[in-house]
Write a protein that holds these residues in place. Structure first.
Motif, mmCIF file in Angstrom:
data_model
loop_
_atom_site.group_PDB
_atom_site.id
_atom_site.type_symbol
_atom_site.label_atom_id
_atom_site.label_comp_id
_atom_site.label_asym_id
_atom_site.label_seq_id
_atom_site.Cartn_x
_atom_site.Cartn_y
_atom_site.Cartn_z
ATOM 1 N N PHE A 271 -61.448 53.165 -47.226
ATOM 2 C CA PHE A 271 -62.389 53.996 -47.964
ATOM 3 C C PHE A 271 -63.063 55.041 -47.082
ATOM 4 C CE2 PHE A 271 -61.965 50.044 -50.268
ATOM 5 C CZ PHE A 271 -61.819 50.487 -51.578
ATOM 6 N N CYS A 272 -62.760 55.057 -45.795
ATOM 7 C CA CYS A 272 -63.386 56.039 -44.920
ATOM 8 C C CYS A 272 -62.857 57.439 -45.208
ATOM 9 C CB CYS A 272 -63.147 55.664 -43.464
ATOM 10 S SG CYS A 272 -64.085 56.645 -42.283
ATOM 11 N N THR A 273 -61.588 57.573 -45.563
ATOM 12 C CA THR A 273 -61.002 58.878 -45.841
ATOM 13 C C THR A 273 -61.041 59.249 -47.313
ATOM 14 O OG1 THR A 273 -58.823 57.832 -45.950
ATOM 15 C CG2 THR A 273 -59.464 58.811 -43.854
ATOM 16 N N VAL A 274 -61.503 58.337 -48.175
ATOM 17 C CA VAL A 274 -61.566 58.658 -49.603
ATOM 18 C C VAL A 274 -62.492 59.839 -49.884
ATOM 19 C CG1 VAL A 274 -62.316 57.770 -51.856
ATOM 20 C CG2 VAL A 274 -60.862 56.376 -50.384
ATOM 21 N N PRO A 275 -63.719 59.928 -49.290
ATOM 22 C CA PRO A 275 -64.544 61.112 -49.555
ATOM 23 C C PRO A 275 -63.883 62.411 -49.106
ATOM 24 C CG PRO A 275 -65.872 59.348 -48.612
ATOM 25 C CD PRO A 275 -64.452 58.931 -48.481
ATOM 26 N N ALA A 276 -63.178 62.386 -47.969
ATOM 27 C CA ALA A 276 -62.477 63.588 -47.523
ATOM 28 C C ALA A 276 -61.352 63.945 -48.482
ATOM 29 C CB ALA A 276 -61.926 63.377 -46.113
ATOM 30 N N LEU B 30 -64.203 72.449 -41.388
ATOM 31 C CA LEU B 30 -64.292 71.898 -42.745
ATOM 32 C C LEU B 30 -63.843 70.440 -42.774
ATOM 33 C CD1 LEU B 30 -62.955 74.851 -44.943
ATOM 34 C CD2 LEU B 30 -65.309 74.010 -44.790
ATOM 35 N N LEU B 31 -62.743 70.142 -42.081
ATOM 36 C CA LEU B 31 -62.276 68.757 -42.040
ATOM 37 C C LEU B 31 -63.279 67.862 -41.332
ATOM 38 C CD1 LEU B 31 -60.007 66.775 -42.689
ATOM 39 C CD2 LEU B 31 -58.948 67.389 -40.514
ATOM 40 N N THR B 32 -63.898 68.370 -40.282
ATOM 41 C CA THR B 32 -64.919 67.586 -39.577
ATOM 42 C C THR B 32 -66.112 67.308 -40.482
ATOM 43 O OG1 THR B 32 -64.238 68.575 -37.483
ATOM 44 C CG2 THR B 32 -66.397 67.521 -37.550
ATOM 45 N N ILE B 33 -66.547 68.310 -41.238
ATOM 46 C CA ILE B 33 -67.670 68.122 -42.162
ATOM 47 C C ILE B 33 -67.341 67.060 -43.202
ATOM 48 C CG2 ILE B 33 -69.004 69.260 -43.982
ATOM 49 C CD1 ILE B 33 -68.821 71.827 -42.345
ATOM 50 N N ALA B 34 -66.104 67.057 -43.697
ATOM 51 C CA ALA B 34 -65.734 66.134 -44.765
ATOM 52 C C ALA B 34 -65.494 64.714 -44.280
ATOM 53 C CB ALA B 34 -64.478 66.647 -45.482
ATOM 54 N N LEU B 35 -65.126 64.539 -42.991
ATOM 55 C CA LEU B 35 -64.716 63.215 -42.517
ATOM 56 C C LEU B 35 -65.683 62.579 -41.525
ATOM 57 C CD1 LEU B 35 -62.455 61.014 -42.368
ATOM 58 C CD2 LEU B 35 -61.473 62.335 -40.487
ATOM 59 N N ALA B 36 -66.291 63.401 -40.657
ATOM 60 C CA ALA B 36 -67.025 62.868 -39.506
ATOM 61 C C ALA B 36 -68.147 61.903 -39.881
ATOM 62 C CB ALA B 36 -67.573 64.021 -38.662
ATOM 63 N N PRO B 37 -69.002 62.186 -40.875
ATOM 64 C CA PRO B 37 -70.102 61.235 -41.146
ATOM 65 C C PRO B 37 -69.619 59.848 -41.545
ATOM 66 C CG PRO B 37 -70.538 63.355 -42.167
ATOM 67 C CD PRO B 37 -69.129 63.392 -41.694
ATOM 68 N N TRP B 38 -68.571 59.784 -42.355
ATOM 69 C CA TRP B 38 -68.068 58.470 -42.798
ATOM 70 C C TRP B 38 -67.437 57.719 -41.641
ATOM 71 C CZ3 TRP B 38 -70.118 58.496 -47.428
ATOM 72 C CH2 TRP B 38 -70.211 59.702 -48.112
ATOM 73 N N LEU B 39 -66.674 58.434 -40.805
ATOM 74 C CA LEU B 39 -66.077 57.792 -39.638
ATOM 75 C C LEU B 39 -67.152 57.349 -38.654
ATOM 76 C CD1 LEU B 39 -63.574 57.011 -38.016
ATOM 77 C CD2 LEU B 39 -63.481 59.343 -37.138
ATOM 78 N N LEU B 40 -68.203 58.150 -38.505
ATOM 79 C CA LEU B 40 -69.286 57.784 -37.593
ATOM 80 C C LEU B 40 -70.006 56.524 -38.062
ATOM 81 C CD1 LEU B 40 -70.758 58.685 -35.021
ATOM 82 C CD2 LEU B 40 -72.335 59.977 -36.468
ATOM 83 N N VAL B 41 -70.248 56.420 -39.366
ATOM 84 C CA VAL B 41 -70.880 55.213 -39.908
ATOM 85 C C VAL B 41 -70.011 53.987 -39.637
ATOM 86 C CG1 VAL B 41 -71.523 54.046 -42.058
ATOM 87 C CG2 VAL B 41 -72.227 56.404 -41.655
#
Length: 517
Positions: free
Chosen positions: A246-251, A270-281
């Protein structure tokens, strides 16, 4: 006309994918995990904007609102019911009991209620409340548990049919002749709304940061609440395999609304904005999670006090042909072969009833050396196990676990972005749905490991899918911590670079497809 509107609905494009996923679920899912198919239908359904009463491109057509609503409702119902129907067909072919079919009917009835309840707010407008689907899913999930416990399946189906009929009639009687595309209060204020362009006056430039709000909503909308909850729930015991799905589902959800691709912003950003917060959590949760005492050995004694058997977590087992285990003084034993997910495995630290106490002690010390990093005598184990953490709970292995999680999420991200690349789209238009199939197969593997393995060992069967390869990798890494960290960082950097390169190959949408909602 309604069939043509249904085929033109964006949700119709998911039918092939959903049908295939239903067949795979019917063939692979064990009985205890049938309810997991609800997640497989809800995630694509959330990406179809279920709060909209009509497809965005249809609202400008000279068609009655009732026809547009009916076409939209049928398209959303197909997304929910098609995988359930194909799953039921697979159940029938494989000879599954009728109770499994009834479970699928109950899931379909609950899904129909979710769709109709999400369509109920703001019936006169082309789109209802964007928060309605998330609220409805929480309500249905909370109500479903006690309902299934106290009511029989026929009563549940009858209740769902009655509620669905009432909801449909309530929506149908409120439908206007044509949908209101733009609310009146927004239409009145749109003419007086100032432009926030670079040529705006100085007093307007102070509000330029507000121009980023649509981009923030694009990346962190309400649809990210459900994946965030699943990430938190999936981190139990440090087992990140479920959370990584589910980490990549928001992206994925954000990239399927690709209007920011036409902005003068680097694709990698753009990819960093969409993925980084979820991966960081996810990574911070793994790194800061409290240490759990995994890797304990369970052993039993006979009436005479002799140790008759001891069980180890499956990650310390071996797979393949069973060898003969021989002690330095010549005594030997051949482990018994078990099966995990169809793969033959054996416990290299086992023993047979005819083995001597000396051989049992030798095997036990070998097992503790593999788990704790030092040999522990059988009589001292109970006293030392509480003060000596296993190797998988120490900082070096935890860092390796975090790096492996990052690698897996980035690998899934490369599959996601690669499926949307223009070369893939040219030769395989359905390439962007590959990531959904990867998610599905991973969820099936987890379900089979949890419910269908019939494990004769201790510990979580799902945990072996993560820990077993990492234990092998840790044994191959050098003892130098800096060198080991460099070895782990290199593949992560390569996957980040490849994802950014693949992102460059995603074609921006045409002007009429830009939608900032």
């Amino acid at each position: 006309m309604i069939p043509q509107l249904v085929r033109a609905d964006p949700a119709w494009k998911l039918n092939t994918q959903m049908a295939a996923m239903g067949v795979l679920a019917g063939l692979l899912l064990p009985r205890q995990a049938i309810g997991m198919i609800a997640f497989l239908t809800w995630m694509p359904w959330l990406q179809c904007r279920p709060e909209e009463h009509a497809a965005p491109l249809h609202t400008a057509l000279p068609v009655r609102a009732r026809d547009l609503f009916l076409a939209r409702l049928l398209a959303l119902l197909l997304v929910m019911w098609l995988p359930l129907a194909t799953c039921a067909a697979a159940f029938a072919v494989t000879g599954r009991p009728a109770a499994d079919m009834v479970t699928l009917l109950e899931l379909g009835a609950a899904a129909s209620l979710v769709i109709l309840m999400s369509q109920s707010p703001r019936v006169g407008q082309a789109s209802g409340s964007e928060f309605a689907p998330a609220i409805v899913m929480v309500i249905i999930t909370a109500v479903a548990l006690p309902t299934v416990h106290f009511l029989e399946p026929p009563a549940i189906l009858a209740l769902c049919a009655l509620l669905a009929t009432g909801l449909f009639w309530n929506i149908w009687r409120q439908l206007p002749l044509a949908f209101e595309v733009l609310p009146s209060k927004e239409a009145r204020g749109s003419a007086a709304r100032p432009s926030l362009s670079l040529a705006a006056p100085p007093h307007a430039r102070r509000f330029m940061p507000l121009a980023w709000l649509p981009l923030i909503r694009w990346a962190y909308g309400w649809r990210g609440i459900f994946p965030l909850m699943m990430i938190v729930m999936g981190l139990g015991g440090g087992e990140w395999l479920w959370a990584a799905i589910f980490c990549t589902v928001p992206a994925q959800t954000a990239l399927r609304t690709p209007w920011p691709l036409g902005l003068p912003i680097r694709r990698g950003a753009l990819l960093t904005i969409a993925l980084a917060p979820w991966l960081l959590v996810l990574l911070l949760s793994l790194a800061l999670a409290p240490n759990r005492q995994r890797g304990s050995i369970q052993f039993t004694r006979s009436e005479t006090g002799r140790v008759s058997a001891f069980k180890l977590p499956l990650e310390y087992w071996r797979y393949g042909r069973t060898p003969e285990i021989q002690a330095p003084w010549g005594e030997s034993s051949r482990p018994k072969t078990e099966h995990f997910l169809g793969v033959p495995v054996y416990n290299p630290f086992s023993f047979e009833p005819q083995n001597s106490p000396q051989f049992i002690e030798w095997q036990f010390q070998r097992a503790t050396a593999a788990i704790y990093g030092q040999a522990i005598a059988l009589d001292d184990y109970q006293a030392k196990r509480s003060t000596l953490p296993p190797l998988v709970g120490r900082a070096p292995f935890r860092a390796l676990n975090v790096a492996a999680c990052a690698l897996w999420v980035l690998l899934l991200t490369n599959v996601l972005v690669g499926g949307m690349h223009w070369r893939v789209q040219r030769y395989a238009p359905f390439g962007q749905h590959v990531i959904s199939v990867v998610f599905f197969l991973q969820m099936i593997l987890i379900a089979v490991a949890d419910f269908g393995s019939g494990s004769p060992w201790s510990g979580s069967a799902r945990n072996v899918l993560i820990q077993a390869p990492l234990i092998r990798v840790a044994a191959l890494l050098p003892g130098n911590a800096a060198l080991a960290a460099l070895i782990a960082v290199i593949p992560i950097a390569c996957l980040c670079w490849s994802a950014a390169r693949l992102m460059q190959g995603i074609e921006p949408p045409p002007p009429n497809a830009l939608d900032t909602r």
